[in-house]
Design an enzyme around this catalytic site. Sequence first.
Site, PDB file in Angstrom:
ATOM      1  N   HIS A 171       3.856   5.750  -1.499  1.00  0.00           N
ATOM      2  CA  HIS A 171       3.441   4.663  -3.417  1.00  0.00           C
ATOM      3  C   HIS A 171       1.889   6.161  -3.801  1.00  0.00           C
ATOM      4  O   HIS A 171       1.690   6.801  -2.173  1.00  0.00           O
ATOM      5  CB  HIS A 171       2.282   3.609  -3.463  1.00  0.00           C
ATOM      6  CG  HIS A 171       2.741   2.571  -3.509  1.00  0.00           C
ATOM      7  ND1 HIS A 171       2.965   0.962  -2.547  1.00  0.00           N
ATOM      8  CD2 HIS A 171       4.409   2.560  -3.871  1.00  0.00           C
ATOM      9  CE1 HIS A 171       4.137   1.168  -3.074  1.00  0.00           C
ATOM     10  NE2 HIS A 171       4.544   1.312  -3.899  1.00  0.00           N
ATOM     11  N   CYS A 267      -4.618  -0.526  -1.745  1.00  0.00           N
ATOM     12  CA  CYS A 267      -3.355  -1.270  -1.507  1.00  0.00           C
ATOM     13  C   CYS A 267      -3.779  -3.206  -1.835  1.00  0.00           C
ATOM     14  O   CYS A 267      -3.331  -4.116  -2.161  1.00  0.00           O
ATOM     15  CB  CYS A 267      -2.907  -1.276   0.018  1.00  0.00           C
ATOM     16  SG  CYS A 267      -1.260   0.024  -0.386  1.00  0.00           S
TER      17      CYS A 267
END
Length: 274
Positions: A171, A267
């Site tokens: 990511h 996150c």
Amino acid sequence: MRPTPREASPRRYLMCPPTHFEVTYSINPWMDPTKPVDPALALAQWEDLLDRYRSLGHTVELLDPRPGLPDMVFAANGATVVDGRVLGARFAHPERTDEAAAHLDWFRANGYTRVRVPEHVNEGEGDFAVTSSWILAGRGFRSSPLSHDEAQEFFGRPVIGLELVDPRYYHLDTALCVLDAAHDEIMYYPGAFSPGSRAVLSRLFPDALLATDEDAAALGLNSVSDGRHVLLPQAAVGLFAPLRERGFEPLGIDLSELLKGGGSVKCCTQELRS
């Protein structure tokens, strides 16, 4: 030379407790189902991050965790919010599919009216990073390049596509952090990106802080900044001095249990930009 004075601005975040967090499958290189998770420690570490945000004057909203969705703790992946507009997520892996609806339910229940259910795969702020000038958008492992056009049309902001090439940094938020959105200031790990994307980043952000291999591998870029305070994994020791030299105040956080799922500070943190 004295570092540029920094000012924190109040933020509003969405987080989800790790009530059901466990690692029973592997959808990124950090996940190993043979390594047990300590649920009590994971909760204590997550609560420390929550308390730290609140002590800094930030508002934190809570998303109710749902059984069977162990990765909901990684709330950044559930949507992207810019100017009060909500672009939902569409997950690449079936194990996380139902998280998208849980997030959209929360937004609708909390008064958000400009909500878009995406047509293309994107994993929220996992692959979208927002500055005053651009939305930086990752691709290569999870989010579809088609989601970039969708985000640009929905938010009305220019989207810059960046190709991720190292599976450890699956990511964008594992390889790049926005330090000061108002002044387009970032830090990133060059090795996570394709040559063309590195050239784009160098052109757009010539003064960016560049992370070393060691600090990137500690998920040091999976960090959150309020413009002054930078909350980052405490193991990314090489980033502390460079951040201080630039006038930031780094605050080390231990999220070692959640790292077993492939995530850290960012996150766990979705920003609600009004």
